[in-house]
Design a protein around this motif. Structure first.
Motif, PDB file in Angstrom:
ATOM      1  N   GLU A 136      -0.134  18.354 -19.506  1.00 35.33           N
ATOM      2  CA  GLU A 136       0.743  17.307 -20.019  1.00 35.33           C
ATOM      3  C   GLU A 136       0.291  16.874 -21.412  1.00 35.33           C
ATOM      4  N   PRO A 137       1.204  16.334 -22.207  1.00 36.94           N
ATOM      5  CA  PRO A 137       0.818  15.920 -23.568  1.00 36.94           C
ATOM      6  C   PRO A 137      -0.134  14.735 -23.570  1.00 36.94           C
ATOM      7  N   ASN A 138      -0.913  14.651 -24.651  1.00 35.25           N
ATOM      8  CA  ASN A 138      -1.829  13.530 -24.823  1.00 35.25           C
ATOM      9  C   ASN A 138      -1.063  12.231 -25.049  1.00 35.25           C
ATOM     10  N   ASP A 139      -1.698  11.129 -24.683  1.00 38.50           N
ATOM     11  CA  ASP A 139      -1.189   9.822 -25.082  1.00 38.50           C
ATOM     12  C   ASP A 139      -1.464   9.621 -26.567  1.00 38.50           C
ATOM     13  N   GLY A 140      -0.906   8.555 -27.136  1.00 42.30           N
ATOM     14  CA  GLY A 140      -1.117   8.258 -28.542  1.00 42.30           C
ATOM     15  C   GLY A 140      -2.579   8.023 -28.861  1.00 42.30           C
TER      16      GLY A 140
END
Length: 327
Positions: free
Chosen positions: A305-309
């Protein structure tokens, strides 16, 4: 496992990856023909992979596991190891020590025997990188279980486009243990640069020179998905905002001093983008922290899954000041 031997292997394999990337890119028709579309990511932008992406990741994974057969090394990357064959089906590029097996696999993708032979030779060519800084990590023992993230071609669109944009292309390798990035290697195939860092326990070593004094004008790299409102707010606070291509290239900009910060407020990067550069930043005394909690470093696991900010920096106080300016 000795850190010097392990990092030396990553440097060698990354140099081999760089060589493969350049070989495939030398022939514009070949590069264009060997580009496949991937499913759109959550940001809605079309994504692509090239034969270079898949071949590099498979070659790297095989080479590392072959070098350290007695250790548990979990190699994960952006690609799934498959590529469209000439018959329209997907072929799994499983690299072994057998060069003929590699020829057979590539022949399913390519109808040019000369190119097949050239790429097969590059896959099985041993590369050797010489770096005296490696002596500083000799004798340091690494954990028996290591997790490796690889982005075989970061900034794939620039790779496909070619020209001046090739300077933003990087091969990214990061090693994490217990959720913490401990080894990072970044290779720039088209500018012939390779940087690395190790930060394991109390030992932090890198071949990157310590950046010079801070400039009064702070450059902030942002994603092209960043809002105009946020960019304008940064400019109004005296920051110089730029949006180069490639997450690896932008993180490298912070490492090498071209930018003070890299700010990402949307889920547009992945662990394979950040793990390697993050380790190098840590070796320099910097960090990559969550925007939601600036005291918490960006974590690593096996998630796709993509990283958080996050915000990447060498100057923590400066990063906190920037975040305050955005409130």
């Amino acid at each position: 496992m000795d850190a010097k031997e392990f990092v030396q292997s990553i440097l060698n394999l990354s140099e081999q990856a760089s060589n493969l990337a350049c070989l495939i890119r030398e022939d514009p028709q070949l590069n264009e023909r060997l580009t496949a579309s991937k499913s759109d990511r959550m940001n809605g932008e079309a994504d692509f992979k090239t034969l270079a992406d898949v071949l590099i990741q498979c070659t790297f994974s095989h080479g590392l596991k072959r070098k350290f057969p007695g250790f548990k090394i979990n190699v994960r990357g952006e690609e799934d190891g498959s590529f469209p064959a000439q018959n329209g089906k997907q072929v799994k590029l499983e690299i072994t020590d057998d060069v003929q097996n590699t020829r057979n696999l590539l022949s399913q993708v390519l109808n040019d025997g000369g190119v097949v032979e050239k790429l097969s030779g590059a896959v099985h060519k041993n590369m050797e990188v010489h770096d005296d800084f490696l002596n500083k990590i000799s004798g340091i023992q690494l954990p028996d279980v290591l997790n490796v993230w690889i982005d075989p071609i970061d900034s794939t669109k620039s790779y496909i486009k070619g020209g001046d944009s090739l300077e933003s292309v990087t091969v990214l390798v990061g090693v994490h243990h217990g959720g913490v990035p401990i080894i990072g290697v970044m290779t720039y195939p088209f500018t012939k640069q390779q940087i690395w860092g190790v930060c394991c326990g109390d030992i932090c070593v890198t071949n990157v020179p310590t950046p010079l004094g801070n400039s009064p004008i702070k450059t902030v790299y942002t994603s092209n998905l960043e809002t105009d409102e946020r960019r304008d707010k940064l400019r109004s606070q005296g920051y110089h905002v730029e949006t180069p291509t490639g997450a690896g290239y932008k993180l490298g900009g912070v490492i090498l001093g071209a930018a003070s910060f890299y700010l990402v407020s949307r889920k547009s990067t992945y662990q394979w983008d950040t793990c390697g550069p993050h380790a190098i930043l840590r070796a320099l005394g910097g960090e990559v922290v969550l925007l939601s909690d600036p005291e918490t470093p960006l974590p690593y696991n096996e998630s796709m899954e993509p990283n958080d900010g996050f915000i990447a920096f060498l100057d923590k106080q400066g990063a906190l000041k920037l975040l305050d300016a955005l409130k």
